[in-house]
Design an enzyme around this catalytic site. Sequence first.
Site, PDB file in Angstrom:
ATOM      1  N   LYS A   1       0.843  -1.195   0.000  1.00  0.00           N
ATOM      2  CA  LYS A   1       0.000   0.000   0.000  1.00  0.00           C
ATOM      3  C   LYS A   1       0.879   1.246   0.000  1.00  0.00           C
ATOM      4  O   LYS A   1       1.563   1.527   0.976  1.00  0.00           O
ATOM      5  CB  LYS A   1      -0.905   0.039   1.252  1.00  0.00           C
ATOM      6  CG  LYS A   1      -1.996   1.104   1.114  1.00  0.00           C
ATOM      7  CD  LYS A   1      -2.646   1.451   2.438  1.00  0.00           C
ATOM      8  CE  LYS A   1      -1.920   2.526   3.195  1.00  0.00           C
ATOM      9  NZ  LYS A   1      -1.801   3.826   2.497  1.00  0.00           N
TER      10      LYS A   1
ATOM     11  N   GLU B   1      11.052   1.833   9.457  1.00  0.00           N
ATOM     12  CA  GLU B   1      11.932   2.977   9.175  1.00  0.00           C
ATOM     13  C   GLU B   1      11.103   4.218   9.461  1.00  0.00           C
ATOM     14  O   GLU B   1      10.150   4.517   8.728  1.00  0.00           O
ATOM     15  CB  GLU B   1      12.417   2.915   7.724  1.00  0.00           C
ATOM     16  CG  GLU B   1      13.289   1.686   7.484  1.00  0.00           C
ATOM     17  CD  GLU B   1      13.712   1.457   6.038  1.00  0.00           C
ATOM     18  OE1 GLU B   1      13.151   2.115   5.143  1.00  0.00           O
ATOM     19  OE2 GLU B   1      14.586   0.618   5.815  1.00  0.00           O
TER      20      GLU B   1
ATOM     21  N   CYS C   1      13.491  11.847   5.246  1.00  0.00           N
ATOM     22  CA  CYS C   1      13.651  11.462   6.657  1.00  0.00           C
ATOM     23  C   CYS C   1      15.054  11.759   7.155  1.00  0.00           C
ATOM     24  O   CYS C   1      15.263  11.914   8.356  1.00  0.00           O
ATOM     25  CB  CYS C   1      13.336   9.978   6.818  1.00  0.00           C
ATOM     26  SG  CYS C   1      14.324   8.951   5.719  1.00  0.00           S
TER      27      CYS C   1
ATOM     28  N   GLU D   1      10.114  16.590  14.943  1.00  0.00           N
ATOM     29  CA  GLU D   1      10.304  16.551  13.490  1.00  0.00           C
ATOM     30  C   GLU D   1       9.284  17.467  12.810  1.00  0.00           C
ATOM     31  O   GLU D   1       8.080  17.315  13.001  1.00  0.00           O
ATOM     32  CB  GLU D   1      10.121  15.113  12.980  1.00  0.00           C
ATOM     33  CG  GLU D   1      10.362  14.974  11.489  1.00  0.00           C
ATOM     34  CD  GLU D   1      10.067  13.562  10.970  1.00  0.00           C
ATOM     35  OE1 GLU D   1       8.982  13.030  11.268  1.00  0.00           O
ATOM     36  OE2 GLU D   1      10.925  12.998  10.269  1.00  0.00           O
TER      37      GLU D   1
END
Length: 499
Positions: free
Chosen positions: A190, A266, A300, A402
């Site tokens: 997905k 991750e 990232c 973040e």
Amino acid sequence: MTFETTGTSAARREPRLLRHYIDGEFVAGAAAFDDLSPVDGSLIARVCEADAAAVDRAVLAARAAQRAGWGTTTPAQRADWLHRIADGIQARFEDFVAAEVADTGRPLVQARTLDIARGIANFRTFADLVRTAHSEFFETHAADGSELINYVTRKPLGVVGIISPWNLPMLLFTWKVAPALAMGNCVVAKPSEETPATATLLAEVMHEIGLPRGVFNLIHGHGPNAAGEFLTRHQGIDAITFTGESRTGSAIMKAVADGVKDISFELGGKNAAVVFADADFDAAVEGVLKSSFTNAGQVCLCSERVYVERPIFERFVAALKDKAEAIKVGSPYEEGTTMGPLISQGHREKVLSYFRLAVEEGATVVTGGKVPTFGDARDQGAFVSPTIWTGLPDTARCVTEEVFGPVCHIAPFDSEDEVIGRVNDSAYGLAASIWTTRLERGHRVARQIETGIVWVNAWFVRDLRTPFGGTKLSGLGREGGRHSLDFYSELTNVCVRIA
Ligand code: NAD
């Protein structure tokens, strides 16, 4: 399916419908959602939303394909398939580029040189790795004097569920599909609901080359209480590999707990760049410019925390400001654009909330912090300007959380030990970059940084054979090279008495 690479917008009059690919067929469903351009808010496509029944069909198809023979193909046969997939992407390279640019708004050159090129490289790398993988072997002498040999065999896990994010859609999707197939698994994958296009093209390639039905299944849809969660809760899945936000990883961990599935995560980061006064100044400025603003900060691995040794602090801030202000923000379809929009209006809201918070927390806004205006359709897009802050304490939310936008905070430091402590004082541990001309310092600092990846005088250089992943909130496990082969297979130790 093709997307345009020219004009001011990727939109067309008739929006196409992006369908699931289940058991070797493209199938629609009752529900669909809009895929909007981040460049001007126009409608790119309608995307089918998989319900629980569609996910179930995809998982059953994958299980059946596994039993029907994919699981017992030889590594050499699978390597050939992977090369054929890579050839198929190569043959439609510009279609993939156009689709990635339409979905993300990133500069064409980035889609060409990074995203799609890496998609191809992922298939070729794991084709070569699976063909050359070897087993461990040990000669064992038992206490009773007998001799035994030990070796290790690999079997596929079975069916792997793959869930990927929007920031590097093709690169991250194929990073998981390729090794999963290489090790003899079938997959139900997905992509992010924000970026469904290149995954759909990949399904077309799989179809065109005649990959056996059910080996690769694609479902579209959202995450919580939708296609993503249906997949993670499905008992027919043997493992889940996920890239995305840390809190999504936490939700998936809970969802797979009952079935005790293998997981590989991750996740997010709040990465640091450390610039010592002995660094090659121009290289460090250029490196931090890239590590903070590539892909509008939506990698990232981007550095949102920059620590600069005090003697060069003021000069460094001024130089990075000049470079950041020279970034050409705009549509990917305009000549010279070096930074596109954020992925969506929704994500821009989040980034803008941090722009406001930084001011409340007492930041000096060195540059940016704004929404650029264009006076045309791009004003309906999701643009922000490259932003630099100084003056925040290490405890500020803008320095600890973040943001995932084109922004960094720069702080001075006075000693090596001090900066190592500050870099490590983070809930995240994905990546760091160190800029120094002192070789021993580079090695010494690298080994003390608590992240999965440390670059010295470099950033985002990836050899796909090396381990990739994060510590703390940034992930669980490692993928890349033999680490991927290990995650995507079940190891059996065979121990045989020979004397
Ligand atoms: P996200 O977690 O919101 O979504 C990622 C994927 O998970 C999407 O496909 C989404 O539909 C799905 N999802 C969401 N909730 C789910 C649930 N409850 N169950 C199952 N699936 C669910 O992440 P994003 O916003 O797409 O991506 C940005 C994030 O990804 C950032 O935090 C970034 O740091 C991280 N990221 C990490 C890496 C890495 O390698 N460590 C790489 C790229 C991005």
